[in-house]
Every structure is written in C-alpha cells, then in structure tokens.
Write an enzyme that holds these catalytic residues in place. Structure first.
Site, PDB file in Angstrom:
ATOM      1  N   ARG A 212       0.843  -1.204   0.000  1.00 38.44           N
ATOM      2  CA  ARG A 212       0.000   0.000   0.000  1.00 38.44           C
ATOM      3  C   ARG A 212       0.871   1.245   0.000  1.00 38.44           C
ATOM      4  O   ARG A 212       0.566   2.229  -0.663  1.00 38.44           O
ATOM      5  CB  ARG A 212      -0.949  -0.015   1.203  1.00 38.44           C
ATOM      6  CG  ARG A 212      -2.135  -0.940   0.975  1.00 38.44           C
ATOM      7  CD  ARG A 212      -3.198  -0.784   2.033  1.00 38.44           C
ATOM      8  NE  ARG A 212      -2.852  -1.428   3.281  1.00 38.44           N
ATOM      9  CZ  ARG A 212      -3.167  -2.681   3.594  1.00 38.44           C
ATOM     10  NH1 ARG A 212      -3.846  -3.436   2.753  1.00 38.44           N
ATOM     11  NH2 ARG A 212      -2.821  -3.196   4.756  1.00 38.44           N
ATOM     12  N   PHE A 228     -10.286  -7.571  -6.078  1.00 36.96           N
ATOM     13  CA  PHE A 228     -10.304  -8.301  -4.797  1.00 36.96           C
ATOM     14  C   PHE A 228      -9.979  -7.311  -3.673  1.00 36.96           C
ATOM     15  O   PHE A 228      -9.039  -7.483  -2.911  1.00 36.96           O
ATOM     16  CB  PHE A 228      -9.300  -9.462  -4.798  1.00 36.96           C
ATOM     17  CG  PHE A 228      -9.458 -10.439  -5.933  1.00 36.96           C
ATOM     18  CD1 PHE A 228     -10.406 -11.459  -5.862  1.00 36.96           C
ATOM     19  CD2 PHE A 228      -8.664 -10.354  -7.075  1.00 36.96           C
ATOM     20  CE1 PHE A 228     -10.548 -12.385  -6.906  1.00 36.96           C
ATOM     21  CE2 PHE A 228      -8.805 -11.261  -8.124  1.00 36.96           C
ATOM     22  CZ  PHE A 228      -9.741 -12.278  -8.038  1.00 36.96           C
ATOM     23  N   ASP A 250     -15.152  -6.346  -5.438  1.00 39.05           N
ATOM     24  CA  ASP A 250     -15.115  -7.501  -4.539  1.00 39.05           C
ATOM     25  C   ASP A 250     -16.472  -8.185  -4.577  1.00 39.05           C
ATOM     26  O   ASP A 250     -17.487  -7.549  -4.876  1.00 39.05           O
ATOM     27  CB  ASP A 250     -14.793  -7.057  -3.101  1.00 39.05           C
ATOM     28  CG  ASP A 250     -14.228  -8.203  -2.245  1.00 39.05           C
ATOM     29  OD1 ASP A 250     -13.008  -8.231  -2.017  1.00 39.05           O
ATOM     30  OD2 ASP A 250     -15.022  -9.068  -1.810  1.00 39.05           O
ATOM     31  N   SER A 251     -16.490  -9.488  -4.256  1.00 41.25           N
ATOM     32  CA  SER A 251     -17.765 -10.203  -4.260  1.00 41.25           C
ATOM     33  C   SER A 251     -18.505 -10.057  -2.934  1.00 41.25           C
ATOM     34  O   SER A 251     -19.647 -10.486  -2.822  1.00 41.25           O
ATOM     35  CB  SER A 251     -17.530 -11.688  -4.568  1.00 41.25           C
ATOM     36  OG  SER A 251     -16.584 -12.214  -3.666  1.00 41.25           O
ATOM     37  N   ASP A 300      -5.186  -8.735  -5.962  1.00 38.41           N
ATOM     38  CA  ASP A 300      -4.774  -9.395  -4.708  1.00 38.41           C
ATOM     39  C   ASP A 300      -5.822 -10.427  -4.284  1.00 38.41           C
ATOM     40  O   ASP A 300      -6.551 -10.225  -3.311  1.00 38.41           O
ATOM     41  CB  ASP A 300      -4.601  -8.324  -3.614  1.00 38.41           C
ATOM     42  CG  ASP A 300      -4.134  -8.934  -2.290  1.00 38.41           C
ATOM     43  OD1 ASP A 300      -3.509 -10.000  -2.305  1.00 38.41           O
ATOM     44  OD2 ASP A 300      -4.423  -8.321  -1.240  1.00 38.41           O
ATOM     45  N   CYS A 340      -1.126 -15.031  -2.245  1.00 40.99           N
ATOM     46  CA  CYS A 340      -0.867 -15.344  -0.836  1.00 40.99           C
ATOM     47  C   CYS A 340      -0.965 -16.840  -0.581  1.00 40.99           C
ATOM     48  O   CYS A 340      -1.126 -17.272   0.549  1.00 40.99           O
ATOM     49  CB  CYS A 340      -1.810 -14.557   0.066  1.00 40.99           C
ATOM     50  SG  CYS A 340      -3.543 -14.884  -0.239  1.00 40.99           S
TER      51      CYS A 340
HETATM   52  N1  SAH Z   1      -6.495  -6.528  -1.151  1.00 41.31           N
HETATM   53  C1  SAH Z   1      -7.241  -6.668   0.079  1.00 41.31           C
HETATM   54  C2  SAH Z   1      -7.297  -8.088   0.571  1.00 41.31           C
HETATM   55  C3  SAH Z   1      -7.938  -9.064  -0.403  1.00 41.31           C
HETATM   56  S1  SAH Z   1      -8.501 -10.548   0.307  1.00 41.31           S
HETATM   57  C4  SAH Z   1      -6.659  -5.744   1.149  1.00 41.31           C
HETATM   58  O1  SAH Z   1      -5.547  -5.224   0.962  1.00 41.31           O
HETATM   59  O2  SAH Z   1      -7.310  -5.530   2.159  1.00 41.31           O
HETATM   60  C5  SAH Z   1      -9.396 -11.280  -0.984  1.00 41.31           C
HETATM   61  C6  SAH Z   1     -10.754 -10.672  -1.276  1.00 41.31           C
HETATM   62  O3  SAH Z   1     -11.238 -11.298  -2.443  1.00 41.31           O
HETATM   63  C7  SAH Z   1     -11.821 -10.882  -0.214  1.00 41.31           C
HETATM   64  O4  SAH Z   1     -12.344  -9.633   0.150  1.00 41.31           O
HETATM   65  C8  SAH Z   1     -12.917 -11.729  -0.907  1.00 41.31           C
HETATM   66  O5  SAH Z   1     -14.229 -11.318  -0.556  1.00 41.31           O
HETATM   67  C9  SAH Z   1     -12.657 -11.438  -2.351  1.00 41.31           C
HETATM   68  N2  SAH Z   1     -13.021 -12.472  -3.342  1.00 41.31           N
HETATM   69  C10 SAH Z   1     -12.773 -13.789  -3.319  1.00 41.31           C
HETATM   70  N3  SAH Z   1     -13.118 -14.365  -4.478  1.00 41.31           N
HETATM   71  C11 SAH Z   1     -13.634 -13.384  -5.266  1.00 41.31           C
HETATM   72  C12 SAH Z   1     -14.156 -13.339  -6.601  1.00 41.31           C
HETATM   73  N4  SAH Z   1     -14.219 -14.433  -7.360  1.00 41.31           N
HETATM   74  N5  SAH Z   1     -14.566 -12.147  -7.077  1.00 41.31           N
HETATM   75  C13 SAH Z   1     -14.501 -11.039  -6.321  1.00 41.31           C
HETATM   76  N6  SAH Z   1     -13.990 -11.021  -5.075  1.00 41.31           N
HETATM   77  C14 SAH Z   1     -13.572 -12.176  -4.552  1.00 41.31           C
END
Ligand code: SAH
Length: 396
Positions: A212, A228, A250-251, A300, A340
């Site tokens: 970040r 994500f 995000d989903s 991510d 990750c």
């Molecule tokens: N980048 C974020 C952390 C991401 S964690 C940060 O810095 O805070 C991964 C995220 O992906 C979660 O919020 C989860 O809800 C989302 N996610 C998982 N599969 C998904 C998909 N197919 N489409 C959209 N979001 C998804």
C-alpha cells in the site's frame, strides 16, 4: 503430556529445528495429550523437542522448543515480549495496526496476534494451541496491554478438516463473536477499521502495508482499479497519494460497505460507481470487452491453493485473472499482482505471470518484488512462513 517416538531415520527435520512434525514420522505414542503438550523423542528415546499436540492434524505437533524447556507461562511471556521489541524497532510512524506475533516467525508456531489500536485479536490456529489458550491470553495481555483482547479459536476446526495450515487464514470461524465489531487503527497515518467480529482474517490484511505504501508513492494523478479489494485499503492509500479515482471490486457486500466507510473516514468522496460487487473473473472480462484502460491495476486474490492438490487449479486461476487484468493496463502503467498461496512459490508465481503476459500479448517487466512487512518475520527454520508475493509489473 504425550510422548511421541519417531520412526528410525525420521528425526532429521526436528534436528534442523523445523517446527512442523508430520504424523507420518511417528512410530508410537504414549501418555495423555489432553493438555496439548507433546514431547518428541528419536527412535533411541532421546528427547529432541516439545510442542503443541494436535492429534487431528497431519501436522501432529508444532514444536516450540528444542532444548528441553517446556512450553508454558514463562516461555510464552518471553516470546511475546521479544515479538513486541521487534515491532518497536520496525514499525513505521503513525501505525497502530500491526501483526504483533507471527506464528513460526516469532517462534510461536500456531499463534497469531494482531493489534488494531486498543484492540488485539489472538488467533489460535491449531487444536494443540487451543489447549494453551488461557496461558497465551494472559501472556498477550501482559506483553501488549491491549484495552480489549478478542480470542479466535480456528484451530480445532481447521485441524479436523485436515488441510494444510496457512499463516494467512481465509474467513475465520465466527465462534460466537459479535458481528459488526469494529476496531479503529492507523496505518501510515490513514484511518482504518478492522472488522474483528465477522471479518476475514483477524479483520484486516495487515500483510499488505508495504505494498500500500508503494502504491501511495506512485499514485499521483492516476486511476486505480483495485481487484479483490476487501475493505478497499489499497484505494485509500492510492487516494492519499493523489490518485484521481479508485474503484474497488469484490464479491463481498460487507467488505464493500467497509470500503465506503474507509473513504469517508479519510475524507474522500464515496461514489456508488466506485464500489462494484462482482466476481472479479467476470468483471475484468466486461471491462476488457468495453476497452477500458487503467494506469494502475491491483490484483490481490484470496489464496487459490490451500492444499497441494489445489496447485494446478490455482495456477490456472492466477493465470486467467492476470491475463485479462494485463490487458486493462495502459502503456506505461502498473500491475501489482499478488499471491498469498504459500504452496505457489515465488518462482512458480513468476512463471504463471509470464505465461499470462505471453497469452495477453502484453510485455511487462518486474520493477519490484514486495511481500509482507517486517512485522511478519519468517523463521529461517521454517521458510514456509513466507507466503505473500507481490510483483510490481510495469507495462512497456
Ligand atoms: N487486497 C485486500 C485483501 C484481499 S482478500 C486488502 O488489501 O485488504 C481477498 C478478497 O477477495 C476478499 O475480500 C474476498 O471477498 C474477495 N473475493 C474472493 N473471491 C472473489 C471473486 N471471485 N470475485 C470477487 N472477489 C472475490
């Protein structure tokens, strides 16, 4: 205490201080492991290590000592204090949210402690560690003096599921925790809240702080697509760095609600069009079809590989989303792509990203590799603790 005798020739990894003892190495067991304590001895009966016993897990014991010392109150206090001293040396200013105890990396296998301002979240990652919960809790109170301590017991459930433990657990058990419980904190002067009740991980992705800050440093005047996004923390860093716009995808509707709160808390506008509840795999295809171009794309995703058998499928998932995301990056722009999954090592991840770039027909170069920050130490004895990879890719 239970005594675990190793098979002949199966003591090598314990002698090298590797903290994971796999069930296949055990010849026999005697005694009662209900207090969570295991003593490990070689085939000749020489005691090699002590640790936390998890009969339901493939990793039947997490080893804490190799010198005859018994894990207990005093050892926990010592290790937590050492962990605190490290954080005092490495944390950036105006940062009150951090990983305070990082499992193997702080010689506390199976224990995570995250601090969010006045609130600390102690996560007990294995069944054996859960048995030590009360002592670990008081050590955490003593070393870090949090106003409030929340304990998440995700271990037993995970062990019974017999999956490989990940230091970055995905959605934790709700275990009677109050939903919507919020803990405010600062990261590099920016205001965030961790959803410590029902949120993912212990409520926030502290491991992305360094990425970040890199984003913040290069965001001026740019548009950022944050895939994500969870609670939109990358977007907050980008806007703080002068980004003209940041879009969270995000989903999870709950995550996007938090993302809106984060914009308001930091004095940024929150327009509906900047929060997209969608499957990223579909969303990026729609954007590609519409011919969108972004100066910066952040990708991510959650850990696609939780066990070895998942690695091939995970690789296809990473390649797919990266290939489409690459096509969205404007010439001269950036893609921060992350994984990750501990089981996808940096070499493999680089190969996957290379294959994606070939298929996309878009060349990139790696400008920086950035994993988790210094509050996520990795033990040399247990390199598996290094799970987060972030490649900063620059489009030619
Ligand atoms: N980048 C974020 C952390 C991401 S964690 C940060 O810095 O805070 C991964 C995220 O992906 C979660 O919020 C989860 O809800 C989302 N996610 C998982 N599969 C998904 C998909 N197919 N489409 C959209 N979001 C998804």
């Amino acid at each position: 205490m239970i005594r675990l005798l190793l098979k002949p020739g199966r003591d090598e990894s314990v002698r090298r201080r590797h903290p994971w003892l796999f069930s296949g190495a055990i010849a026999s067991a005697e005694g009662d492991g209900s207090d969570g304590l295991a003593e490990v001895a070689d085939a000749a009966g020489r005691v090699l290590a002590h640790g936390a016993y998890s009969p339901g897990s493939q990793i039947v014991a997490r080893l804490w000592t190799f010198d005859g010392r018994l894990p207990g109150d005093e050892l926990f206090r010592e290790r937590f204090h050492a962990a605190r001293r490290l954080r005092e040396e490495v944390l950036p200013p105006e940062t009150t949210g951090y990983r305070a105890v990082n499992s193997e990396g702080d010689a506390c296998p199976g224990v995570l402690l995250d601090v969010y301002g006045e609130t600390a979240v102690l996560e007990l990652l294995t069944e054996g560690i859960e048995a030590w919960g009360a002592a670990l809790e008081s050590a955490a109170r003593e070393a870090f003096a949090p106003g409030e301590l929340i304990v998440k017991r995700s271990g037993g459930e995970r062990d019974r599921a017999r999956s490989r433990p990940s230091p970055r657990p995905s959605p934790g058990g709700r275990g009677g925790l109050e939903e919507g419980r919020r803990a405010p904190f600062l990261e590099n002067g920016l205001r965030f809240v961790a959803d410590v009740g029902a949120g993912q991980k212990t409520g926030f992705f502290l491991d992305q702080r360094e990425n970040r800050s890199r984003l913040r440093a290069l965001a001026r005047g740019r548009g950022v697509l944050n895939l994500f996004s969870y609670s939109g923390a990358f977007s907050i860093a980008a806007l703080a760095g002068g980004a003209v716009r940041a879009v969270d995808v995000d989903s999870s509707a709950a995550a996007l609600e938090l993302a809106r709160e984060h914009r308001a808390a930091n004095g940024f506008a929150a327009e509906d069009r900047d929060f997209v509840e969608a499957d990223v795999f579909e969303d990026v295809r729609r954007r590609a079809a519409a011919g969108e171009r972004w100066d910066v794309v952040v990708c991510d995703p959650p850990a696609f590989a939780k066990k070895r058998a998942d690695v091939d499928r995970a690789a296809r998932g990473y390649k797919d989303v990266n290939r489409v995301a690459m096509g969205l990056v404007a010439p001269g722009g950036w893609l921060l792509t992350c994984s990750c999954s501990g089981l996808v090592d940096p070499d493999l991840f680089q190969k996957i990203v290379f294959a994606a770039s070939l298929d996309a027909g878009v060349p990139f170069s790696i400008s920086a590799r950035q994993g988790a920050g210094a509050d996520h130490p990795v033990s040399l004895d247990c390199p598996e603790g290094e799970y987060l990879k972030g490649f900063w890719l620059r489009r030619a």
